[in-house]
Design an enzyme around this catalytic site. Structure first.
Site, short mmCIF file in Angstrom:
data_model
loop_
_atom_site.label_atom_id
_atom_site.label_comp_id
_atom_site.label_asym_id
_atom_site.label_seq_id
_atom_site.Cartn_x
_atom_site.Cartn_y
_atom_site.Cartn_z
N ASP A 1 29.87 -10.82 -24.03
CA ASP A 1 30.12 -11.99 -23.21
C ASP A 1 31.14 -11.74 -22.11
O ASP A 1 32.01 -12.58 -21.85
CB ASP A 1 30.49 -13.19 -24.07
CG ASP A 1 29.30 -13.69 -24.86
OD1 ASP A 1 28.40 -14.27 -24.24
OD2 ASP A 1 29.24 -13.48 -26.08
N ASP B 1 26.89 -7.87 -27.48
CA ASP B 1 27.03 -9.24 -26.99
C ASP B 1 28.50 -9.56 -26.69
O ASP B 1 29.10 -10.42 -27.30
CB ASP B 1 26.51 -10.18 -28.10
CG ASP B 1 26.52 -11.63 -27.68
OD1 ASP B 1 26.25 -11.90 -26.50
OD2 ASP B 1 26.79 -12.48 -28.52
N TRP C 1 21.12 -22.08 -30.91
CA TRP C 1 21.50 -20.76 -31.41
C TRP C 1 22.20 -20.92 -32.75
O TRP C 1 23.17 -21.67 -32.85
CB TRP C 1 22.43 -20.02 -30.44
CG TRP C 1 22.94 -18.76 -31.07
CD1 TRP C 1 22.22 -17.62 -31.33
CD2 TRP C 1 24.26 -18.53 -31.60
NE1 TRP C 1 23.02 -16.70 -31.98
CE2 TRP C 1 24.27 -17.23 -32.16
CE3 TRP C 1 25.42 -19.29 -31.66
CZ2 TRP C 1 25.39 -16.68 -32.76
CZ3 TRP C 1 26.55 -18.75 -32.26
CH2 TRP C 1 26.53 -17.44 -32.80
N GLU D 1 17.19 -19.36 -29.21
CA GLU D 1 17.86 -18.12 -28.77
C GLU D 1 17.89 -17.08 -29.88
O GLU D 1 18.40 -17.32 -30.96
CB GLU D 1 19.30 -18.45 -28.33
CG GLU D 1 20.03 -17.27 -27.72
CD GLU D 1 21.42 -17.64 -27.21
OE1 GLU D 1 21.93 -18.70 -27.59
OE2 GLU D 1 21.99 -16.84 -26.45
N HIS E 1 21.96 -9.93 -26.00
CA HIS E 1 21.48 -10.05 -27.37
C HIS E 1 20.46 -9.01 -27.81
O HIS E 1 19.69 -9.24 -28.73
CB HIS E 1 20.90 -11.45 -27.59
CG HIS E 1 21.96 -12.49 -27.74
ND1 HIS E 1 21.74 -13.72 -28.29
CD2 HIS E 1 23.27 -12.46 -27.41
CE1 HIS E 1 22.86 -14.42 -28.29
NE2 HIS E 1 23.80 -13.68 -27.75
N LYS F 1 18.85 -13.09 -31.31
CA LYS F 1 20.01 -12.21 -31.21
C LYS F 1 19.80 -10.99 -32.08
O LYS F 1 19.10 -11.05 -33.09
CB LYS F 1 21.26 -12.97 -31.67
CG LYS F 1 22.56 -12.23 -31.42
CD LYS F 1 23.76 -13.14 -31.56
CE LYS F 1 25.03 -12.35 -31.33
NZ LYS F 1 26.21 -13.18 -31.31
N HIS G 1 20.24 -16.94 -20.66
CA HIS G 1 21.69 -16.93 -20.79
C HIS G 1 22.20 -15.73 -20.00
O HIS G 1 22.02 -14.60 -20.44
CB HIS G 1 22.12 -16.86 -22.26
CG HIS G 1 22.31 -18.21 -22.86
ND1 HIS G 1 22.88 -18.43 -24.10
CD2 HIS G 1 22.04 -19.44 -22.35
CE1 HIS G 1 22.93 -19.74 -24.32
NE2 HIS G 1 22.42 -20.36 -23.29
N ASP H 1 19.17 -14.09 -23.94
CA ASP H 1 20.56 -13.85 -23.56
C ASP H 1 20.70 -12.35 -23.27
O ASP H 1 20.31 -11.51 -24.09
CB ASP H 1 21.47 -14.28 -24.73
CG ASP H 1 22.96 -14.11 -24.42
OD1 ASP H 1 23.70 -15.11 -24.51
OD2 ASP H 1 23.39 -12.98 -24.12
N ASP I 1 26.55 -17.83 -19.79
CA ASP I 1 27.12 -17.81 -21.14
C ASP I 1 28.04 -16.60 -21.28
O ASP I 1 27.60 -15.51 -21.58
CB ASP I 1 25.99 -17.74 -22.18
CG ASP I 1 26.53 -17.72 -23.61
OD1 ASP I 1 27.69 -18.11 -23.81
OD2 ASP I 1 25.79 -17.28 -24.52
C1 RNT Z 1 25.99 -16.46 -29.15
C2 RNT Z 1 25.03 -17.07 -28.21
C3 RNT Z 1 25.30 -18.52 -27.85
C4 RNT Z 1 26.76 -18.82 -27.61
C5 RNT Z 1 27.02 -20.19 -27.01
C6 RNT Z 1 28.45 -20.57 -27.10
O1 RNT Z 1 25.75 -15.13 -29.37
O2 RNT Z 1 24.94 -16.30 -27.03
O3 RNT Z 1 24.51 -18.86 -26.78
O4 RNT Z 1 27.35 -17.87 -26.79
O5 RNT Z 1 26.20 -21.11 -27.60
ZN ZN Z 2 23.82 -17.08 -25.42
#
Ligand code: RNT
Ligand code: ZN
Length: 421
Positions: free
Chosen positions: A299, A297, A185, A226, A265, A228, A289, A262, A329
């Site tokens: 998290d 995003d 990423w 990955e 994303h 986004k 993810h 993810d 993640d």
């Molecule tokens: C960031 C991505 C990535 C990170 C990690 C820490 O937007 O999701 O995967 O969260 O690599």
């Molecule tokens: Zn991620």
């Protein structure tokens, strides 16, 4: 505590009426590997020495809950504590900035030996390692980008980092006798839409090509790319957009190069669950993810909520669960970090088990007969199935704490270990 065994017997009868074998579902859920991310334990801080590096690249941990791990020993101890309460097969997902060297080593010079402590820890526990290049939180990762940077010296530095990471992944794979799943990423993007949106993407493509060409002998590594939608500070343009990453993966025609999806994303009306079958039409594997997106995003800790469940339901229906690499993640610094891991990882496992308890054969039969009324009736009926009785039994059987049994123990650890740091 109630009679968990009795509950399980009742649930077993309930599911059997729909042709579902609870024991088989438990067995599959238990064996499905989840790659637990190391970075929840220290807010993505990492273990490289030299100077404290702040988190950059448009990702952020928010919150200041006390007691975070401040070195490798503490981080591994916290992971051990969390793992006591997470049932099922786990892998450990490391980021390159979790290297532990006696003297500082640059990211383009890291080697397997800098992860010797992790390897030893993993071997002792029978846990396999996965890996991630860290293209962020570094002086050379600026708003001019990394793998897509117009400055050739900077771009080459990050290409060398990618190469070093694939070699480390290959070493892990050989040591553990199981493939190492790597995720690439890059934070590259722009606060404004650049005039030239194509050139950075051409450079990102070139960089990935160079990384893979230089490491063709790394045969036991899988590479997720990955995508986004945007990051904080880079709101208007993302070099590794969904179209870019999907194009790269499909055009590479290489079994080891796969999409990473993810859950945080995409635009808020887009879901990963809806993307999976489109990608599986053309790819043999996907890297997930698992996270909980609140607006963007963010998290947040994975929840046992609709989208997480829908992702695994889709995978089970397509019979692709075993082909999907599942990695968590998220990074929440506003609650106890071990609680964050335990809640998020338990929920991921829960969603897998719940998905395996769908009446797949029956639903397919009804759909093939195009009985659309029955299809909806069946789907809705299942929403109230007594899943928690099966979940509790599974947790009891694996000795990982029934219900919230684990919470008191983590609170003790917080008081006796984390708050004393
Ligand atoms: C960031 C991505 C990535 C990170 C990690 C820490 O937007 O999701 O995967 O969260 O690599
Ligand atoms: Zn991620």
């Amino acid at each position: 505590m109630y009679d968990v065994k009795k509950g399980y017997e009742i649930a077993k009868e309930f599911y059997a009426r729909y042709g579902i074998d609870v024991d088989k579902a438990i067995e599959i859920a238990d064996k499905t590997p989840i790659s637990m991310h190391c970075w929840q334990g220290d807010d993505v801080g990492g273990l490289e020495k030299k100077e404290e590096k702040s988190l950059t690249g448009g990702i952020q941990t928010t919150g200041n809950y006390p007691g975070k791990a401040t070195n490798g020993e503490q981080l591994r101890a916290d992971i051990d504590e969390a793992m006591k309460f997470i049932p099922g097969t786990l892998r450990m997902n490391l980021h390159a900035n979790y290297a532990e060297a006696d003297t500082f080593v640059e990211r383009d010079e890291i080697k397997p030996e800098h992860f010797a402590k992790w390897m030893k820890w993993a071997k002792e526990r029978g846990v396999a390692l996965d890996f991630n290049p860290t293209y962020f939180a570094h002086p050379k990762s600026t708003d001019r980008g990394t793998l897509s940077c117009a400055d050739e010296e900077t771009r080459k530095f990050w290409v060398r980092h990618g190469i070093a990471c694939r070699k480390i992944g290959q070493y892990f794979a050989e040591q553990q006798g199981s493939k190492c799943i790597i995720n690439h990423w890059t934070p590259d993007g722009d606060k404004e839409v650049p005039f030239d949106t194509l050139a950075p993407r051409m450079r990102l493509k070139q960089s990935y090509d160079e990384i893979f060409a230089a490491t063709e002998d790394c045969k036991d590594v899988m590479d997720g790319i990955e995508s986004k939608v945007f990051g904080i500070g880079v709101e208007s343009y993302t070099v590794g957009s969904h179209e870019f990453c999907m194009g790269y993966v499909m055009n590479a025609h290489k079994d080891h190069i796969i999409m990473t999806l993810d859950a945080g994303h995409y635009h808020p009306t887009e879901t990963v669950s809806a993307k999976l079958s489109g990608i599986y039409t053309f790819s043999d594997h996907v890297l997930l993810h698992v996270t909980r997106a609140v607006r963007w995003d963010s998290d947040h800790v994975v929840g046992f909520e609709d989208e997480t469940r829908a992702i695994f339901e889709e995978l089970v229906r397509m019979n692709k669960l075993q082909d999907t690499y599942i990695a968590t993640d998220f990074f929440d610094a506003s609650i106890n970090r071990i609680c964050a891991w335990v809640i998020g990882l338990r929920n991921t496992r829960k969603a897998i088990l719940a998905a395996l308890l769908q009446p797949v054969a029956k639903e397919k039969e009804i759909e093939n007969a195009w009985d659309v009324s029955a299809r909806l009736a069946w789907k809705e009926e299942f929403r109230a199935a007594p899943f928690s009785l099966v979940w509790d039994y599974y947790c009891a059987k694996t000795n990982k704490g029934v219900g919230l049994d684990w919470l008191g123990e983590v609170k003790d650890y917080e008081k006796n270990v984390q708050f004393k740091r």
